[in-house]
Design a protein around this motif. Sequence first.
Motif, PDB file in Angstrom:
ATOM      1  N   SER A  66       0.794  -1.217   0.000  1.00  0.00           N
ATOM      2  CA  SER A  66       0.000   0.000   0.000  1.00  0.00           C
ATOM      3  C   SER A  66       0.836   1.281   0.000  1.00  0.00           C
ATOM      4  CB  SER A  66      -0.947   0.014   1.207  1.00  0.00           C
ATOM      5  OG  SER A  66      -0.219  -0.071   2.416  1.00  0.00           O
ATOM      6  N   VAL A  67       2.105   1.188   0.396  1.00  0.00           N
ATOM      7  CA  VAL A  67       2.949   2.376   0.470  1.00  0.00           C
ATOM      8  C   VAL A  67       4.175   2.307  -0.428  1.00  0.00           C
ATOM      9  CG1 VAL A  67       2.195   2.731   2.845  1.00  0.00           C
ATOM     10  CG2 VAL A  67       4.400   1.616   2.405  1.00  0.00           C
ATOM     11  N   LYS A  68       4.434   1.166  -1.009  1.00  0.00           N
ATOM     12  CA  LYS A  68       5.622   0.994  -1.840  1.00  0.00           C
ATOM     13  C   LYS A  68       5.630   1.997  -2.994  1.00  0.00           C
ATOM     14  CE  LYS A  68       8.389  -2.624  -4.063  1.00  0.00           C
ATOM     15  NZ  LYS A  68       9.508  -2.458  -3.101  1.00  0.00           N
ATOM     16  N   GLY A  69       6.760   2.645  -3.177  1.00  0.00           N
ATOM     17  CA  GLY A  69       6.896   3.658  -4.204  1.00  0.00           C
ATOM     18  C   GLY A  69       6.567   5.060  -3.733  1.00  0.00           C
ATOM     19  N   ARG A  70       5.924   5.177  -2.580  1.00  0.00           N
ATOM     20  CA  ARG A  70       5.560   6.478  -2.025  1.00  0.00           C
ATOM     21  C   ARG A  70       6.310   6.799  -0.738  1.00  0.00           C
ATOM     22  NH1 ARG A  70       0.591   7.302  -0.194  1.00  0.00           N
ATOM     23  NH2 ARG A  70       0.200   5.100   0.298  1.00  0.00           N
ATOM     24  N   PHE A  71       6.568   5.780   0.081  1.00  0.00           N
ATOM     25  CA  PHE A  71       7.229   5.968   1.369  1.00  0.00           C
ATOM     26  C   PHE A  71       8.662   5.451   1.303  1.00  0.00           C
ATOM     27  CE2 PHE A  71       3.261   5.729   4.342  1.00  0.00           C
ATOM     28  CZ  PHE A  71       2.630   6.695   3.580  1.00  0.00           C
ATOM     29  N   THR A  72       9.543   6.061   2.092  1.00  0.00           N
ATOM     30  CA  THR A  72      10.925   5.616   2.195  1.00  0.00           C
ATOM     31  C   THR A  72      11.338   5.555   3.662  1.00  0.00           C
ATOM     32  OG1 THR A  72      11.500   6.631   0.069  1.00  0.00           O
ATOM     33  CG2 THR A  72      13.315   6.030   1.534  1.00  0.00           C
ATOM     34  N   ILE A  73      11.790   4.388   4.100  1.00  0.00           N
ATOM     35  CA  ILE A  73      12.292   4.235   5.454  1.00  0.00           C
ATOM     36  C   ILE A  73      13.814   4.373   5.426  1.00  0.00           C
ATOM     37  CG2 ILE A  73      12.438   1.711   5.282  1.00  0.00           C
ATOM     38  CD1 ILE A  73      11.657   1.584   8.262  1.00  0.00           C
ATOM     39  N   SER A  74      14.365   5.035   6.428  1.00  0.00           N
ATOM     40  CA  SER A  74      15.810   5.190   6.532  1.00  0.00           C
ATOM     41  C   SER A  74      16.193   5.297   8.001  1.00  0.00           C
ATOM     42  CB  SER A  74      16.289   6.413   5.746  1.00  0.00           C
ATOM     43  OG  SER A  74      15.722   7.606   6.262  1.00  0.00           O
ATOM     44  N   ARG A  75      17.484   5.222   8.269  1.00  0.00           N
ATOM     45  CA  ARG A  75      17.956   5.343   9.642  1.00  0.00           C
ATOM     46  C   ARG A  75      19.327   5.983   9.660  1.00  0.00           C
ATOM     47  NH1 ARG A  75      18.062  -0.566  11.934  1.00  0.00           N
ATOM     48  NH2 ARG A  75      18.917   0.494  13.789  1.00  0.00           N
ATOM     49  N   ASP A  76      19.618   6.653  10.761  1.00  0.00           N
ATOM     50  CA  ASP A  76      20.932   7.233  11.009  1.00  0.00           C
ATOM     51  C   ASP A  76      21.387   6.685  12.345  1.00  0.00           C
ATOM     52  OD1 ASP A  76      23.182   8.768  11.639  1.00  0.00           O
ATOM     53  OD2 ASP A  76      22.386  10.545  10.640  1.00  0.00           O
ATOM     54  N   ASN A  77      22.226   5.666  12.307  1.00  0.00           N
ATOM     55  CA  ASN A  77      22.634   4.997  13.540  1.00  0.00           C
ATOM     56  C   ASN A  77      23.465   5.906  14.443  1.00  0.00           C
ATOM     57  OD1 ASN A  77      21.305   2.665  12.785  1.00  0.00           O
ATOM     58  ND2 ASN A  77      23.140   1.661  11.981  1.00  0.00           N
ATOM     59  N   ALA A  78      24.224   6.817  13.857  1.00  0.00           N
ATOM     60  CA  ALA A  78      25.017   7.747  14.651  1.00  0.00           C
ATOM     61  C   ALA A  78      24.132   8.677  15.465  1.00  0.00           C
ATOM     62  CB  ALA A  78      25.951   8.553  13.763  1.00  0.00           C
ATOM     63  N   LYS A  79      22.927   8.962  14.968  1.00  0.00           N
ATOM     64  CA  LYS A  79      21.980   9.830  15.657  1.00  0.00           C
ATOM     65  C   LYS A  79      20.901   9.064  16.407  1.00  0.00           C
ATOM     66  CE  LYS A  79      22.492  13.642  12.385  1.00  0.00           C
ATOM     67  NZ  LYS A  79      21.778  14.523  11.417  1.00  0.00           N
ATOM     68  N   ASN A  80      20.954   7.737  16.359  1.00  0.00           N
ATOM     69  CA  ASN A  80      19.937   6.896  17.007  1.00  0.00           C
ATOM     70  C   ASN A  80      18.526   7.286  16.567  1.00  0.00           C
ATOM     71  OD1 ASN A  80      22.117   5.804  18.337  1.00  0.00           O
ATOM     72  ND2 ASN A  80      21.308   6.116  20.397  1.00  0.00           N
ATOM     73  N   THR A  81      18.360   7.500  15.275  1.00  0.00           N
ATOM     74  CA  THR A  81      17.096   8.003  14.759  1.00  0.00           C
ATOM     75  C   THR A  81      16.637   7.221  13.531  1.00  0.00           C
ATOM     76  OG1 THR A  81      17.623  10.225  15.563  1.00  0.00           O
ATOM     77  CG2 THR A  81      15.857  10.036  13.959  1.00  0.00           C
ATOM     78  N   LEU A  82      15.349   6.926  13.498  1.00  0.00           N
ATOM     79  CA  LEU A  82      14.674   6.280  12.384  1.00  0.00           C
ATOM     80  C   LEU A  82      13.773   7.297  11.707  1.00  0.00           C
ATOM     81  CD1 LEU A  82      13.882   3.440  11.038  1.00  0.00           C
ATOM     82  CD2 LEU A  82      11.928   3.521  12.622  1.00  0.00           C
ATOM     83  N   TYR A  83      13.637   7.203  10.383  1.00  0.00           N
ATOM     84  CA  TYR A  83      12.821   8.144   9.621  1.00  0.00           C
ATOM     85  C   TYR A  83      11.837   7.417   8.719  1.00  0.00           C
ATOM     86  CZ  TYR A  83      16.711  11.225  10.841  1.00  0.00           C
ATOM     87  OH  TYR A  83      17.671  11.930  11.516  1.00  0.00           O
ATOM     88  N   LEU A  84      10.745   8.101   8.416  1.00  0.00           N
ATOM     89  CA  LEU A  84       9.822   7.653   7.387  1.00  0.00           C
ATOM     90  C   LEU A  84       9.426   8.856   6.551  1.00  0.00           C
ATOM     91  CD1 LEU A  84       8.214   5.189   6.277  1.00  0.00           C
ATOM     92  CD2 LEU A  84       6.273   6.016   7.641  1.00  0.00           C
ATOM     93  N   GLN A  85       9.922   8.908   5.328  1.00  0.00           N
ATOM     94  CA  GLN A  85       9.544   9.951   4.390  1.00  0.00           C
ATOM     95  C   GLN A  85       8.300   9.498   3.647  1.00  0.00           C
ATOM     96  OE1 GLN A  85      10.984  13.096   3.757  1.00  0.00           O
ATOM     97  NE2 GLN A  85       9.092  13.323   2.564  1.00  0.00           N
ATOM     98  N   MET A  86       7.226  10.266   3.735  1.00  0.00           N
ATOM     99  CA  MET A  86       5.949   9.910   3.136  1.00  0.00           C
ATOM    100  C   MET A  86       5.601  10.933   2.069  1.00  0.00           C
ATOM    101  SD  MET A  86       3.798   8.745   6.530  1.00  0.00           S
ATOM    102  CE  MET A  86       3.733  10.425   7.168  1.00  0.00           C
ATOM    103  N   ASN A  87       5.544  10.481   0.832  1.00  0.00           N
ATOM    104  CA  ASN A  87       5.197  11.333  -0.295  1.00  0.00           C
ATOM    105  C   ASN A  87       3.894  10.874  -0.922  1.00  0.00           C
ATOM    106  OD1 ASN A  87       7.675  12.721   0.005  1.00  0.00           O
ATOM    107  ND2 ASN A  87       8.725  11.279  -1.364  1.00  0.00           N
ATOM    108  N   SER A  88       3.301  11.738  -1.725  1.00  0.00           N
ATOM    109  CA  SER A  88       2.052  11.425  -2.426  1.00  0.00           C
ATOM    110  C   SER A  88       1.007  10.858  -1.476  1.00  0.00           C
ATOM    111  CB  SER A  88       2.322  10.452  -3.576  1.00  0.00           C
ATOM    112  OG  SER A  88       3.257  10.985  -4.490  1.00  0.00           O
ATOM    113  N   LEU A  89       0.820  11.518  -0.362  1.00  0.00           N
ATOM    114  CA  LEU A  89      -0.076  11.011   0.677  1.00  0.00           C
ATOM    115  C   LEU A  89      -1.526  10.972   0.205  1.00  0.00           C
ATOM    116  CD1 LEU A  89       1.598  12.703   3.715  1.00  0.00           C
ATOM    117  CD2 LEU A  89       1.122  10.252   3.525  1.00  0.00           C
ATOM    118  N   LYS A  90      -2.230   9.945   0.670  1.00  0.00           N
ATOM    119  CA  LYS A  90      -3.630   9.725   0.348  1.00  0.00           C
ATOM    120  C   LYS A  90      -4.466   9.749   1.625  1.00  0.00           C
ATOM    121  CE  LYS A  90      -2.214   6.475  -3.275  1.00  0.00           C
ATOM    122  NZ  LYS A  90      -2.333   5.067  -3.748  1.00  0.00           N
ATOM    123  N   PRO A  91      -5.765  10.048   1.525  1.00  0.00           N
ATOM    124  CA  PRO A  91      -6.609  10.021   2.724  1.00  0.00           C
ATOM    125  C   PRO A  91      -6.555   8.689   3.462  1.00  0.00           C
ATOM    126  CG  PRO A  91      -7.757  11.144   0.966  1.00  0.00           C
ATOM    127  CD  PRO A  91      -6.495  10.580   0.357  1.00  0.00           C
TER     128      PRO A  91
END
Length: 127
Positions: A66-91
Amino acid sequence: QVHLVESGGGLVQAGGSLRLSCAASAASGRTFSNYGMGWFRQAPGKEREFVAAINWSADSTYYADSVKGRFTISRDNAKNTLYLQMNSLKPEDTAVYYCAATTFPGIRTRQYNFDYWGQGTQVTVSS
């Protein structure tokens, strides 16, 4: 124990973008880089569902259809942080989004695979 705190949720119009962040506290016995991480979401009246996962070294990711191609998961281990970039959002992306951590360093996609959870952050997409 691991403490996870999500941020970045909010209200956005359909077609817009948001970036969620998940800050992890220091963990006794393991470092952030040793954990597999994931994002889940739960809409009102629905079960919590898998969104995306990433392994310890960030060289492997997996997404729900349902999110493939629109969302991107990433992480920065040095910052102890996880991210989720969400594009083309739908209701239908409207939900509370949760980050989660597992002591297994690889990819996991089920709720029961994960040991630690954040408090959630609300994402609302208007139509």
